[in-house]
Design a protein around this motif. Sequence first.
Motif, short mmCIF file in Angstrom:
data_model
loop_
_atom_site.label_atom_id
_atom_site.label_comp_id
_atom_site.label_asym_id
_atom_site.label_seq_id
_atom_site.Cartn_x
_atom_site.Cartn_y
_atom_site.Cartn_z
N TYR A 74 -7.51 -4.34 -2.92
CA TYR A 74 -6.92 -3.06 -3.30
C TYR A 74 -5.57 -3.41 -3.90
N LEU A 75 -5.44 -3.25 -5.22
CA LEU A 75 -4.32 -3.81 -5.97
C LEU A 75 -3.27 -2.75 -6.31
N VAL A 76 -2.03 -3.05 -5.94
CA VAL A 76 -0.90 -2.14 -6.16
C VAL A 76 0.18 -2.87 -6.96
N SER A 77 0.72 -2.18 -7.97
CA SER A 77 1.91 -2.70 -8.65
C SER A 77 2.88 -1.55 -8.90
N LYS A 78 4.05 -1.92 -9.40
CA LYS A 78 5.13 -0.93 -9.53
C LYS A 78 5.85 -1.09 -10.86
N ALA A 92 4.37 -0.36 -19.82
CA ALA A 92 4.68 -1.23 -18.68
C ALA A 92 3.43 -1.54 -17.87
N CYS A 93 2.61 -0.54 -17.66
CA CYS A 93 1.36 -0.74 -16.93
C CYS A 93 0.44 -1.70 -17.68
N GLU A 94 0.34 -1.54 -18.97
CA GLU A 94 -0.52 -2.43 -19.77
C GLU A 94 -0.04 -3.87 -19.68
N ARG A 104 -7.61 -2.60 -14.38
CA ARG A 104 -7.22 -1.40 -13.63
C ARG A 104 -6.37 -1.77 -12.42
N LEU A 105 -5.55 -0.84 -12.01
CA LEU A 105 -4.83 -0.90 -10.74
C LEU A 105 -5.40 0.17 -9.82
N LYS A 133 -6.82 3.23 -16.43
CA LYS A 133 -6.02 2.03 -16.18
C LYS A 133 -5.43 2.00 -14.77
N ILE A 134 -5.27 3.17 -14.16
CA ILE A 134 -4.90 3.26 -12.76
C ILE A 134 -5.82 4.30 -12.11
#
Length: 286
Positions: A74-78, A92-94, A104-105, A133-134
Motif C-alpha cells: 500500500y504505497l503512500v507519497s507526499k 509533482a505526482c507524475e 499509481r499511488l 494516478k492516485i
Amino acid sequence: MTATLDFAGVRLPAIGQGTWHMGEGLYSQEEEVEALRRGLDLGLKLIDTAEMYADGRAEEIVGRALAGRRDEAYLVSKALPSHAGRDAVVRACERSLARLGTDRLDLYLLHWRGGTSLEETLEGFERLVEDGKILRYGVSNFDVDDIDELAALPGGERCATNQVLYHLGSRGIEYALLPRMRELKMPTMAYCPVAQGGVSSRALREHPEVKAIAGARGISPTQLLLAWTIRPRDGLRDILAIPKAVQPSHLAENAQSLEIELSEAELARLDRAFTPPQRKEPLDIV
C-alpha cells in the motif's frame, strides 16, 4: 492477534514502514531496498515516502524495492506545499510515479500546508483520482482548524487521513485533533512513533517506567512504544504507525509489536509517567 485497522478503504496492519532519511547515505541503498522488501515479507504492507525525502532518492529506493512486488504494498507519497497548485500537484505526482516506477499511488498527501489554497489543491487531487494516478488523497501536519477548513470544502470529505507526529512523549493531538478526526471517521498516520531518533528517542526508550513495563512483559522498549501508539482508544483502533527501520532485528521487532496488547493497568502507569494533555497544545511537527 495481529493489530489491523480500516484505513482508506482497505484493511491494513497497524504498523507500516517509513522512509524518512532513506537515500541520505546512512545505509547503502542496497541495504535500504532489502529492508523494505523484508518489511513486506513480515507483513508491514504500507510504505510511506515523499518527494522531499533525500530530494526524491527515497522514492527511487522504494521503487527498486517494489519492483515485481507493487501489488503487495500500500504505497503512500507526499507533495511539497510548493507543488500544491492544481496543475503543479499533478506534475509533482507524475514525477513521483516515475521515480517509484509505478502507474499509481494508493494514497497521496499534501506534506504540510503552504500558501496555496486548499480548494486548488483539492482540485488537483481530484484530477489525479479521475486519471487513475492516485486512488485516494489526504493531508499531513494539519491541526484542528486546518482539518475543519478542509472538511468544509468540496472534496474535503474524501480526505482519507492526516499524518502527524505522535508518540508517548508527544501527546498533544489527543486533546482536540484526534477527537475531531474521529468525528470525521478519518484515521491517523503517526510518524516518528518512537520519537525522532537520537537523543529524543533514547530518552523515551530509557525512561524508567517504559523500561520497567517492557522488561516485565519481556518485550523491548521500542515494541512497547509502538504498541502504545497503535493501541485501541475507547474500543476503536484508528491509528497506523510508520516507523523507519533498516536493520533486520528492528524490522522483526516492529512486526512483532502488532501482536502486543497493553493492559489497562500498563496504560494507566504510562499515563501517570506521561500525562495526557489537559488543554489544546500547538501541533508538534518535526
